[in-house]
Write an enzyme that holds these catalytic residues in place. Structure first.
Site, mmCIF file in Angstrom:
data_model
loop_
_atom_site.group_PDB
_atom_site.id
_atom_site.type_symbol
_atom_site.label_atom_id
_atom_site.label_comp_id
_atom_site.label_asym_id
_atom_site.label_seq_id
_atom_site.Cartn_x
_atom_site.Cartn_y
_atom_site.Cartn_z
ATOM 1 N N SER A 111 33.920 -80.273 80.088
ATOM 2 C CA SER A 111 33.769 -79.510 81.301
ATOM 3 C C SER A 111 35.069 -78.881 81.766
ATOM 4 O O SER A 111 35.125 -78.290 82.791
ATOM 5 C CB SER A 111 33.261 -80.389 82.422
ATOM 6 O OG SER A 111 32.874 -81.617 81.984
ATOM 7 N N HIS A 133 32.307 -86.151 89.567
ATOM 8 C CA HIS A 133 32.713 -85.102 90.501
ATOM 9 C C HIS A 133 32.689 -85.573 91.954
ATOM 10 O O HIS A 133 32.332 -84.827 92.861
ATOM 11 C CB HIS A 133 31.874 -83.840 90.290
ATOM 12 C CG HIS A 133 31.947 -83.324 88.892
ATOM 13 N ND1 HIS A 133 33.107 -82.796 88.373
ATOM 14 C CD2 HIS A 133 31.031 -83.299 87.892
ATOM 15 C CE1 HIS A 133 32.890 -82.450 87.113
ATOM 16 N NE2 HIS A 133 31.655 -82.759 86.792
#
Length: 358
Positions: A153, A260
């Site tokens: 990512s 996250h």
């Protein structure tokens, strides 16, 4: 997820979207330093999108390495660095091990780079490879696509393959350890706009308390957002989502923990220490971070953002909409799966996207 973009004279790489502390995918936190504005006026034309964690499947890369010798060489090099047979895990499993955060992140990183080798072999009009002496990736033309490598990512276009893999390995292991330290998770909320999902998170957090709060962690596309936080908070999101906020469905995601969010802070600290010892080249192409949906060129800023990405929301929706507004007309999804293509079509049904499978 990441993206590689090209304008009339140069190419650029992008990685996902971002949100403010209030959870809005529209308000973007700018983190540019004075030496970090080289790509401020980028104009994308062609993009390469790279998938993130969750795209892995047992059997991936099997046909790829059989067709493209350079891809097989890449897996061999990766196995030497990692200390285990990565290709065997990708092609044969077991699934539970491939799906673990510490394995899936290096697997997607290498598989996606190996798929770039396939693109080079099948559509390339120029040689794109590593400099034999410096081992720094060079960028040449590949059809209309300006090409650059991915990294799970986060994007590592300005970091050599070996260093990037070591960082991804550390990142995956550290995130797995952080997930093991506290009961947490993620829930996909389908059928609501981002404002309603933010309200749902606020209500769920009020039920379970500040220390167990949840927030939007992935802004994927309209009607599809992932919420991340404590197990209790995720339970509350599932309990409230359909009856109270009219979500079409809520789905608990098969991930190790609350990615996250601040639950991953221990991983940030380890990644920062490793990045401090890693050489980051100034990119030759715009790099769009999923921490602020903006291109960056200053190596120190890039290091900071790569670390922050672990706890920052992913604003993929915001980034894609920005790219389309700036003129993006064609793209490739490079790596395992078709997730990125599906999301992209949800935002722009007419967009021309081609899959290059790993």
């Amino acid at each position: 997820m990441q993206q590689v973009l090209r304008n009339s004279q140069r190419v650029s790489l992008a990685a996902g979207p971002l949100a403010t502390s209030k959870g809005s995918s529209r308000g973007v936190v700018r983190v540019h330093a004075s030496a970090d504005t080289d790509f401020a006026s980028y104009k994308p034309n062609v993009a390469a999108f790279f998938p993130g964690q969750g795209a892995q499947t047992v059997g991936m890369a099997k046909e790829l390495v059989a067709e493209v010798p350079a891809a097989k060489d890449m897996f061999n090099k990766a196995s030497d660095i990692l200390g285990y047979d990565l290709l065997q895990l990708c092609t044969e499993g077991p699934k539970d091990r491939l799906d673990s955060t510490e394995i899936s992140q290096p697997a997607i990183y290498v598989a996606s780079l190996a798929a770039v080798e396939k693109l080079r072999a099948t559509e390339g009009q120029g040689q794109v490879g590593a400099n034999a002496s410096t081992k720094v990736l060079k960028l040449e033309s590949i059809d209309d696509l300006w090409d650059s490598p991915p990294g799970c990512s986060v994007c590592w276009v300005h970091i050599i393959f070996e260093d990037g893999l070591r960082l991804v390995k550390l990142r995956g292991e550290s995130m797995q350890a952080a997930a093991n330290a506290a009961a947490s998770g993620m829930v996909s909320v389908i059928g609501l706009d981002s404002g309603k999902v933010a309200e749902l998170c606020k209500a769920a957090s009020a039920e379970v308390g500040k220390e167990n709060a949840v927030r939007i962690a992935n802004y994927l596309c309209p009607g599809n957002y992932a919420v991340s936080g404590s197990k209790e908070g995720c339970d509350a999101v599932e309990r409230l989502g359909k009856p109270n906020y009219k979500a079409r469905m809520t789905v608990r995601l098969a991930v190790a923990g609350a990615f996250h969010t601040d639950f991953m802070q221990p991983a940030v600290e380890k990644l920062q220490a490793a990045l401090a010892q890693t050489e980051v080249k100034k990119p030759r192409i715009p790099v769009i971070s999923n921490v602020d949906a903006q291109p960056h060129s200053d190596p120190e800023t890039i290091k900071s953002i790569l670390a922050r990405q672990v706890t920052s929301p992913v604003l993929w929706e915001n980034t894609l909409m920005t790219l389309f507004e700036k003129g993006l007309t064609r793209s490739y999804e490079i790596g395992p799966g078709k997730v990125v293509a599906g999301i992209t079509k949800r935002i722009n049904k007419e967009h021309n996207i081609t899959n290059i499978f790993a």
